[in-house]
Motif scaffolding. Structure first.
Motif, PDB file in Angstrom:
ATOM      1  N   UNK A 267      25.616  62.027 -36.318  1.00 23.32           N
ATOM      2  CA  UNK A 267      26.127  60.648 -36.341  1.00 23.32           C
ATOM      3  C   UNK A 267      25.033  59.632 -36.643  1.00 23.32           C
ATOM      4  N   UNK A 268      25.358  58.663 -37.495  1.00 22.38           N
ATOM      5  CA  UNK A 268      24.412  57.636 -37.910  1.00 22.38           C
ATOM      6  C   UNK A 268      24.967  56.246 -37.596  1.00 22.38           C
ATOM      7  N   UNK A 269      24.055  55.310 -37.440  1.00 17.88           N
ATOM      8  CA  UNK A 269      24.388  53.901 -37.224  1.00 17.88           C
ATOM      9  C   UNK A 269      23.569  53.089 -38.218  1.00 17.88           C
ATOM     10  N   UNK A 270      24.188  52.096 -38.833  1.00 18.26           N
ATOM     11  CA  UNK A 270      23.418  51.237 -39.738  1.00 18.26           C
ATOM     12  C   UNK A 270      23.164  49.895 -39.080  1.00 18.26           C
ATOM     13  N   UNK A 271      21.988  49.339 -39.420  1.00 13.62           N
ATOM     14  CA  UNK A 271      21.634  48.024 -38.919  1.00 13.62           C
ATOM     15  C   UNK A 271      20.325  48.015 -38.155  1.00 13.62           C
ATOM     16  N   UNK A 272      20.015  46.821 -37.609  1.00 18.22           N
ATOM     17  CA  UNK A 272      20.888  45.638 -37.576  1.00 18.22           C
ATOM     18  C   UNK A 272      20.872  44.864 -38.890  1.00 18.22           C
ATOM     19  N   UNK A 273      21.990  44.268 -39.193  1.00 18.14           N
ATOM     20  CA  UNK A 273      22.116  43.253 -40.230  1.00 18.14           C
ATOM     21  C   UNK A 273      21.900  43.759 -41.648  1.00 18.14           C
ATOM     22  N   UNK A 274      21.990  45.060 -41.858  1.00 19.85           N
ATOM     23  CA  UNK A 274      21.895  45.610 -43.203  1.00 19.85           C
ATOM     24  C   UNK A 274      22.583  46.962 -43.241  1.00 19.85           C
ATOM     25  N   UNK A 275      23.428  47.166 -44.243  1.00 26.32           N
ATOM     26  CA  UNK A 275      24.063  48.464 -44.425  1.00 26.32           C
ATOM     27  C   UNK A 275      23.037  49.480 -44.912  1.00 26.32           C
ATOM     28  N   UNK A 276      21.967  49.000 -45.538  1.00 30.82           N
ATOM     29  CA  UNK A 276      20.989  49.889 -46.152  1.00 30.82           C
ATOM     30  C   UNK A 276      19.930  50.398 -45.177  1.00 30.82           C
ATOM     31  N   UNK A 277      20.037  50.029 -43.908  1.00 29.06           N
ATOM     32  CA  UNK A 277      19.133  50.554 -42.873  1.00 29.06           C
ATOM     33  C   UNK A 277      19.956  51.459 -41.973  1.00 29.06           C
ATOM     34  N   UNK A 278      19.768  52.774 -42.091  1.00 23.20           N
ATOM     35  CA  UNK A 278      20.565  53.737 -41.327  1.00 23.20           C
ATOM     36  C   UNK A 278      19.654  54.575 -40.441  1.00 23.20           C
ATOM     37  N   UNK A 279      20.081  54.771 -39.188  1.00 24.95           N
ATOM     38  CA  UNK A 279      19.292  55.545 -38.226  1.00 24.95           C
ATOM     39  C   UNK A 279      20.172  56.590 -37.562  1.00 24.95           C
ATOM     40  N   UNK A 280      19.631  57.770 -37.268  1.00 22.53           N
ATOM     41  CA  UNK A 280      20.388  58.727 -36.459  1.00 22.53           C
ATOM     42  C   UNK A 280      20.735  58.094 -35.120  1.00 22.53           C
ATOM     43  N   UNK A 281      21.942  58.290 -34.655  1.00 20.33           N
ATOM     44  CA  UNK A 281      22.385  57.692 -33.400  1.00 20.33           C
ATOM     45  C   UNK A 281      21.478  58.081 -32.246  1.00 20.33           C
ATOM     46  N   UNK A 282      21.049  59.329 -32.215  1.00 17.88           N
ATOM     47  CA  UNK A 282      20.209  59.790 -31.101  1.00 17.88           C
ATOM     48  C   UNK A 282      18.894  59.035 -31.024  1.00 17.88           C
ATOM     49  N   UNK A 283      18.346  58.632 -32.180  1.00 18.41           N
ATOM     50  CA  UNK A 283      17.097  57.876 -32.186  1.00 18.41           C
ATOM     51  C   UNK A 283      17.337  56.448 -31.715  1.00 18.41           C
ATOM     52  N   UNK A 284      18.446  55.842 -32.169  1.00 15.44           N
ATOM     53  CA  UNK A 284      18.748  54.463 -31.794  1.00 15.44           C
ATOM     54  C   UNK A 284      19.119  54.359 -30.319  1.00 15.44           C
ATOM     55  N   UNK A 285      19.738  55.413 -29.805  1.00 17.80           N
ATOM     56  CA  UNK A 285      20.191  55.419 -28.420  1.00 17.80           C
ATOM     57  C   UNK A 285      19.032  55.257 -27.442  1.00 17.80           C
ATOM     58  N   UNK A 286      17.875  55.743 -27.819  1.00 22.05           N
ATOM     59  CA  UNK A 286      16.695  55.656 -26.943  1.00 22.05           C
ATOM     60  C   UNK A 286      16.237  54.226 -26.724  1.00 22.05           C
TER      61      UNK A 286
END
Length: 653
Positions: A267-286
């Motif tokens: 699972x991935x999440x994009x942002x903040x404020x840009x569709x072109x910045x995508x991060x794995x959810x597990x990394x953002x969750x930290x």
């Protein structure tokens, strides 16, 4: 197993009834075709080319679409319609606005539709892409979601299978991040629709999944359901479904071949404020990012399957915490809206809708709403939102001082309950960091098939009235992916009475509020990659014209924006070497969003050259640029495509 998503730079969608022949005004039957590029004469055809060929012998102004779709902006285009029978009206964007002016506009559109016998979907019926069965021309930039069911190119090959918990939204969010400028599934049709929908955010004009057995089964089931409800439908019936089979030729050629191994995706999440910045959810969750608002709305992720996935997350949390009320915590506002009244009925019948309501979700009518920054539930200064919508540009969903992330409906539901961005697994366990650890995402760009070298273009000369030379200050906007929400904010898009002077004052408001003060008539604007991505609103082009800009040069541009620009008399040219030179000279830490360079640009439009001159009159750079052909010159001289068409029809054959 692998599946192909065809990302097209230019295409036409097939008509629902192949018996309908293209109809042309006599003025358009000459040998001269209306085209900016020469037709390709080598190799087989892509799927998009075959679909276009079904519409007409050549892609020209002579194609007569079966339907044109327009929504809340209809009021402005009604006086321009040559055939009042073609439009299909769907009021879906500003439906929460009960102001006198908006209601009067809606009433006028409905009156026109009744008078001419048009299909009309009133406010609250649903989003146009969800309720319409077939369409050829749509005024909304997400009309390309029809590519999920083969209604329309470099191919994007999706290899392997999606792991559990990974859905179509994760695929397109990851693709937008992995191929972040303009490089442009044996899965449920709903996942295909989500992926095709957001190819707009990727910079493509269309995203088309080839028709296969899954698509055909979906159509057959849909046709049977419609027949049971209302009888035979003119666009979705046994006959039209039987005509859908088409595939690309084995020797079709493409500009690039992009591929993604789905089995390597998490699972991935994009942002903040840009569709072109995508991060794995597990990394953002930290990062333990607290949220204030959560949204499951819009055309990309508000179908019955999406609402079920969100409801299933709530059910799983309840099962893991028996006896405990599961609700969004105080301080988190969670909004849900179905894509259509039929989706709403299905979700209510399944119990999914009530599960979301019981968990604290606030319901909105079927429509766009917060996704475009209209109605209730908008982000305020300093707030953070997570949304299952398709755009998170600065200021898109409310305040420019808020931050927005994009994710799948399941992740949005989990985050709404937890009060922070988290995975369903973490929300169920009640402990952060329970989502799958990301591995290395496997993706790449394979070498393009070599095409025969094109002959070097020659200066075509200028037609009467066309300015062969432009001179103006060079104003540099160093950002990549400068979107149309940045150029012309969505909150103004549905105000039909904004004057050009007002447009001049608000141009680039969401990108740089200083731009309107700094820009002068005849300035040459130079920008980064994928300029004009996002919404298809033509005001992004006309606002620049209102500010006195006649030429935009960029590293690359959205195909939709380029078309809107020239159709309104604004020139857009791509020149990567110029942008690279300007970056080396001006882009550094602390660089302003709008750089008034102090250089003067001398542009030879028909010769295809630009010279930059400094304050002392010395030439500091000369670069080659695309030449402006006579077809584009005619539109510029006429003051836009609308005038060009009127003039040619008035002149006759």
């Amino acid at each position: 197993m692998s599946f192909r998503l065809l990302v097209a730079a230019a295409a036409a969608r097939r008509m629902g009834d192949s018996a309908i022949k293209p109809q042309r005004h006599a003025a358009f039957t000459s040998q001269r075709s209306f085209s900016f590029t020469a037709p390709r004469r080598h190799g087989g055809q892509t799927l998009v080319e075959k679909i276009a060929q079904r519409c007409a012998a050549a892609i020209s102004l002579g194609i007569r679409p079966r339907h044109i779709m327009t929504h809340d902006n209809t009021g402005a285009v009604i006086p321009k319609l040559a055939d009042a029978r073609q439009p299909v009206f769907a009021l879906d964007h500003d439906i929460q606005n009960k102001g006198e002016k908006n209601l009067a506009k809606y009433s006028g559109i409905e009156k026109f539709a009744k008078q001419h016998g048009n299909r009309f979907y009133p406010a609250g019926r649903g989003i146009a892409h969800q309720v319409l069965g077939t369409m050829v021309v749509g005024s909304d930039s997400h009309s390309n979601m029809y590519g999920g069911i083969g209604c329309l190119g470099s191919p994007v090959e999706l290899r392997g299978q999606l792991p559990p918990g990974v859905v179509g939204k994760d695929v397109i969010v990851a693709l937008c991040g992995l191929f972040g400028k303009d490089e442009v599934l044996n899965h449920a049709v709903e996942d295909r629709l989500a992926i095709a929908n957001m190819t707009t955010e990727w910079g493509a004009l269309a995203g088309v999944f080839a028709v296969d057995e899954i698509t055909l089964q979906w159509y057959e089931q849909r046709a049977a359901w419609i027949k049971k409800q209302i009888g035979d439908h003119p666009n979705v019936n046994d006959k039209t479904v039987g005509e859908l089979r088409a595939s690309a030729d084995a020797d079709a050629s493409y500009a690039k071949h992009l591929w993604l191994d789905l089995s390597s995706l998490t699972p991935h999440v994009s942002g903040p404020d840009s569709v072109k910045v995508a991060s794995p959810l597990s990394a953002l969750e930290k990062d333990n990012i607290k949220i204030n608002k959560a949204y499951i709305v819009s055309c990309v992720n508000s179908r019955a399957k999406d609402l079920k996935e969100a409801a299933d997350v709530v059910r799983a949390i309840q099962q893991a915490n028996p006896g405990k009320q599961v609700r969004a915590p105080e301080g988190v506002a969670w909004y849900v809206a179905a894509a259509s009244t039929q989706v709403l009925a299905d979700a209510q019948a399944s119990g999914d809708w009530q599960v979301l309501v019981d968990a604290g979700a606030r319901t909105l009518p079927p429509g766009c709403g917060p996704c475009i920054g209209l109605g209730v539930g908008l982000l305020e200064d300093g707030e953070v939102g997570i949304s299952a919508t398709n755009r998170n540009y600065k200021g898109r969903m409310g305040s420019k001082k808020a931050h927005t992330y994009l994710a799948s409906p399941a992740v949005v539901a989990a985050s709404a309950i937890a009060g922070r961005i988290c995975s369903p697994q973490s929300a169920i366990c009640g402990a952060p960091g329970s989502s799958p650890s990301p591995g290395q995402v496997s993706f790449g760009i394979e070498a393009a098939v070599k095409k025969p070298a094109a002959a070097a273009a020659k200066s075509s000369g200028a037609i009467a009235g066309f300015p062969t030379r432009l001179v103006g200050r060079l104003v540099f906007l160093p950002a990549d992916n400068l979107n149309t929400d940045g150029i012309y904010p969505g909150k103004y898009t549905y105000q039909d009475d904004i004057t050009r002077e007002q447009m001049k004052a608000i141009v680039m408001e969401n990108y740089d509020p200083e731009f309107a003060r700094l820009i002068q008539a005849d300035d040459v604007v130079v920008a980064g990659a994928n300029f004009g991505t996002g919404s298809s609103r033509e005001q992004a082009a006309t606002a620049l014209l209102a500010a006195g800009v006649r030429l935009v040069v960029c590293e690359s541009a959205s195909e939709t924006f380029k078309r809107n620009a020239v159709n309104n008399g604004l020139l857009v040219l791509e020149c990567p070497p110029l942008v690279q030179w300007l970056r080396s000279k001006y882009q550094a830490d602390g660089c302003p969003l709008t750089v008034v360079s102090g250089l003067e640009a001398h542009v030879e439009l028909t010769a295809g050259q630009m010279q930059l001159v400094d304050a002392h009159g010395a030439q500091v750079l000369q670069v080659d640029m695309p030449k402006i052909g006579k077809a584009a010159q005619e539109i510029i001289v006429a003051g836009g495509l609308e005038n060009w068409v009127r003039n040619r029809m008035a002149a006759g054959p």
